[in-house]
Design an enzyme around this catalytic site. Sequence first.
Site, PDB file in Angstrom:
ATOM      1  N   ARG A  54     -10.161 -10.103  -1.860  1.00  0.00           N
ATOM      2  CA  ARG A  54     -11.455  -9.864  -1.177  1.00  0.00           C
ATOM      3  C   ARG A  54     -12.216  -8.400  -1.808  1.00  0.00           C
ATOM      4  NH1 ARG A  54      -8.848 -13.044   1.613  1.00  0.00           N
ATOM      5  NH2 ARG A  54      -7.180 -11.610   0.702  1.00  0.00           N
ATOM      6  N   THR A  55     -11.436  -7.599  -1.788  1.00  0.00           N
ATOM      7  CA  THR A  55     -12.099  -6.113  -2.073  1.00  0.00           C
ATOM      8  C   THR A  55     -12.432  -5.992  -3.483  1.00  0.00           C
ATOM      9  OG1 THR A  55     -10.180  -5.316  -0.652  1.00  0.00           O
ATOM     10  CG2 THR A  55     -11.648  -3.557  -1.868  1.00  0.00           C
ATOM     11  N   LYS A  93       1.473   1.784 -20.336  1.00  0.00           N
ATOM     12  CA  LYS A  93       1.879   2.761 -21.411  1.00  0.00           C
ATOM     13  C   LYS A  93       2.239   4.007 -20.795  1.00  0.00           C
ATOM     14  CE  LYS A  93      -1.377   0.179 -24.137  1.00  0.00           C
ATOM     15  NZ  LYS A  93      -2.493   0.581 -24.825  1.00  0.00           N
ATOM     16  N   ARG A 111      -8.274   0.760  -6.490  1.00  0.00           N
ATOM     17  CA  ARG A 111      -7.059   0.728  -5.350  1.00  0.00           C
ATOM     18  C   ARG A 111      -5.729   1.091  -6.106  1.00  0.00           C
ATOM     19  NH1 ARG A 111      -5.933  -4.932  -1.987  1.00  0.00           N
ATOM     20  NH2 ARG A 111      -7.677  -3.966  -0.969  1.00  0.00           N
ATOM     21  N   HIS A 118      -8.227   2.579   4.076  1.00  0.00           N
ATOM     22  CA  HIS A 118      -8.880   1.709   3.427  1.00  0.00           C
ATOM     23  C   HIS A 118     -10.455   1.654   3.919  1.00  0.00           C
ATOM     24  CE1 HIS A 118      -9.956  -1.980   1.423  1.00  0.00           C
ATOM     25  NE2 HIS A 118      -9.040  -2.920   1.601  1.00  0.00           N
TER      26      HIS A 118
HETATM   27  N1   CP Z   1      -8.694  -6.996   3.150  1.00  0.00           N
HETATM   28  C1   CP Z   1      -8.318  -6.690   1.891  1.00  0.00           C
HETATM   29  O1   CP Z   1      -8.228  -5.510   1.288  1.00  0.00           O
HETATM   30  O2   CP Z   1      -7.965  -7.885   1.152  1.00  0.00           O
HETATM   31  P1   CP Z   1      -7.451  -8.042  -0.419  1.00  0.00           P
HETATM   32  O3   CP Z   1      -6.085  -7.211  -0.542  1.00  0.00           O
HETATM   33  O4   CP Z   1      -7.632  -9.273  -0.769  1.00  0.00           O
HETATM   34  O5   CP Z   1      -8.376  -7.022  -1.176  1.00  0.00           O
END
Ligand code: CP
Length: 307
Positions: free
Chosen positions: A51-52, A80, A101, A129
């Site tokens: 999603r993100t 590396k 992320r 998040h």
């Molecule tokens: N909600 C969320 O962070 O989903 P993903 O891990 O798929 O990005």
Amino acid sequence: MRHLLNPLDFSVEETGQLLDLAKDIEDNLSKYSHVCDGKKLATLFYEPSTRTRLSFEAAMLNLGGGVLGFSSADSSSAAKGESVSDTIRVISCYADICAMRHPKEGAPLVAANHSAIPVINAGDGGHQHPTQTLTDLLSIRSLKGRLHDLTIGLCGDLKFGRTVHSLINALVRYENIKFILISPPELRVPEYIREDVLKNNNIEFVEMDSLDDAMPDLDILYMTRVQKERFFNEEDYIRLKDCYILDKKKMKLAKEDMFVLHPLPRVNEISVEIDEDSRAAYFKQTQYGVYVRMALIMTLLEVEKSC
Ligand code: CP
């Protein structure tokens, strides 16, 4: 230049403006289709995501911009041994904004300290998040019409679930928010959330392990997955992974205007039979994630609406 590392990086007023912009985007999508022409978003994902990452990419494409990036540490020069600070210096030459992320808490902050472009924290370890939080706030405001005077149930892995930590941090800034924190004792919210965030802000909250007991009081039920990747041993994960399963029987205990949210991915914690319930809002929530990320990209790039 601004970054988004923590949901509190935006004031309540700024958050409201961002959600208003997201709502206008939802209502007038085509109006925004060229506001980022010529701009590029880099997605630097050292951890898996559906999603993100893809909603960020969809958001930038909807705005007329382009996207580049990597979807795993293994497919980047991190494999590396390249540091986050070196990587962001390089990415600053290629893109106008980036979403990162990383499994290590604080990695996006390190990146921001060495970056020439805005850095968005797209999830750092079990920490924060913030763009999921913006998604959740937009979802709650759209579904309930307000972000105040609500009883919010947070259920599942409240220890490792970074979406829960970010959401609590953000919601304590609104009037008369009560939390019901539903988890097994081993997965309760971390001490710093209980003491520094909830108690310090005089927020009403109760911790319990029965979802059935909590259901009748809730305006929003925020379900979470048990975070397998953050457990130190598999035995504990197997023991706790199915501690809550939301099913039709449990939904009968809830108010007619209660909504179920989930950051997704779902494993077993919401039975698929709930998906057809009009109160199941977790797929609609993923759509809100695109609008709010469009609004965030525009805000951080200081892009004006075209009309
Ligand atoms: N909600 C969320 O962070 O989903 P993903 O891990 O798929 O990005």
